[in-house]
Design a protein around this motif. Structure first.
Motif, mmCIF file in Angstrom:
data_model
loop_
_atom_site.group_PDB
_atom_site.id
_atom_site.type_symbol
_atom_site.label_atom_id
_atom_site.label_comp_id
_atom_site.label_asym_id
_atom_site.label_seq_id
_atom_site.Cartn_x
_atom_site.Cartn_y
_atom_site.Cartn_z
ATOM 1 N N CYS A 22 0.708 -1.201 0.273
ATOM 2 C CA CYS A 22 -0.064 0.069 -0.538
ATOM 3 C C CYS A 22 0.299 1.533 -0.303
ATOM 4 O O CYS A 22 0.875 2.504 -0.081
ATOM 5 N N TRP A 26 1.575 3.818 -2.713
ATOM 6 C CA TRP A 26 1.088 5.514 -2.807
ATOM 7 C C TRP A 26 2.608 6.640 -3.130
ATOM 8 O O TRP A 26 1.869 7.720 -3.558
ATOM 9 N N GLN A 27 3.288 6.495 -2.938
ATOM 10 C CA GLN A 27 4.697 7.032 -3.284
ATOM 11 C C GLN A 27 4.859 6.609 -4.865
ATOM 12 O O GLN A 27 4.978 7.993 -5.318
ATOM 13 N N LEU A 33 -4.202 10.893 1.162
ATOM 14 C CA LEU A 33 -4.856 9.948 1.154
ATOM 15 C C LEU A 33 -5.579 10.361 2.411
ATOM 16 O O LEU A 33 -4.964 10.976 3.642
ATOM 17 N N TYR A 75 -9.291 0.430 -1.084
ATOM 18 C CA TYR A 75 -7.748 1.291 -1.641
ATOM 19 C C TYR A 75 -7.456 1.479 -2.370
ATOM 20 O O TYR A 75 -7.410 1.553 -3.632
ATOM 21 N N VAL A 79 -7.229 3.551 -6.243
ATOM 22 C CA VAL A 79 -6.148 3.712 -6.911
ATOM 23 C C VAL A 79 -6.554 2.739 -8.059
ATOM 24 O O VAL A 79 -5.639 3.781 -9.562
#
Length: 212
Positions: A22, A26-27, A33, A75, A79
């Motif tokens: 996760c 995100w990075q 977020l 999530y 994404v």
């Protein structure tokens, strides 16, 4: 995958085995977020906006109250929306072939590592073949995801059969017809009809009404 620290926003929200994955997403995609409070209408969402300066902003929100495996799938669902948009722009259906392809790809590490329990893994393998707009369309997966939810009311409207009564916010309703992510319901006392999200937590009324 890189090691994660105890300060990542995913700590205690997703299964431990999925935390690094996760963080990596995100990075990589650089979105904001947001950990949202409980929302009856949805588990998560994806938002895009372009500022007057020309800068593009991406935001993904997920309900912080979800069980860890439900949080993880929500999530990844959101994404996948971001990736599909970056690849194809606005000219695609929200849950069309492009989104499905992105979501399936994101689910592969979850299925192969695995990052979820056996109870969730089996229905998730079936769901991943042709992902739907919401996990509420798959009763087996939904039941597995919510099996450990510890709320005063731990039954979702999705698990209530049509023509069955239930209690929502202290009022008794009859579930009449499912409409994608919501259900048409009739309040027993007034006869008025409302649409209620299938993800809403309800109480069982333990009785049914004959069709009228």
């Amino acid at each position: 995958m890189p090691q994660t620290s105890l300060t990542t926003p995913f700590h205690n929200y997703v299964p431990k085995a999925a935390e690094s994955y996760c963080v990596e997403l995100w990075q990589q995609y650089g979105f904001r977020l947001k950990l949202a409070n409980h929302r009856q209408s949805k588990w998560g969402d994806y938002r895009y906006r372009k500022l007057a300066s020309g800068q593009e902003q991406y935001q993904i929100s997920v309900n912080r109250t979800l069980p860890a495996e439900a949080f993880l799938l929500t999530y990844l669902h959101e994404v996948a929306h971001l990736i599909a948009f970056q690849k194809h722009g606005f000219r695609i259906r929200p849950h069309g072939a492009e989104w499905k392809s992105c979501f399936r790809k994101l689910l592969q590490p979850v299925l192969t590592q695995p990052m979820v329990s056996e109870e969730v893994l089996l229905p998730l393998q079936h769901y991943a073949c042709n992902p739907k707009a919401t996990v509420h369309a798959d009763a087996h997966l939904l039941q597995a995801l919510l099996r450990e939810k510890s709320l005063d009311s731990n039954v979702t409207l999705a698990s209530v059969a049509e023509r069955e009564e239930f209690v929502f916010q202290g009022r008794k309703f009859l579930k009449e017809k499912v409409r994608r992510t919501r259900a048409l319901c009739r309040e027993v006392a007034s006869g008025k009809r409302y649409t209620i999200a299938l993800s809403a937590y309800v109480e069982e009324a333990n009785s049914t009404i004959a069709a009228s």
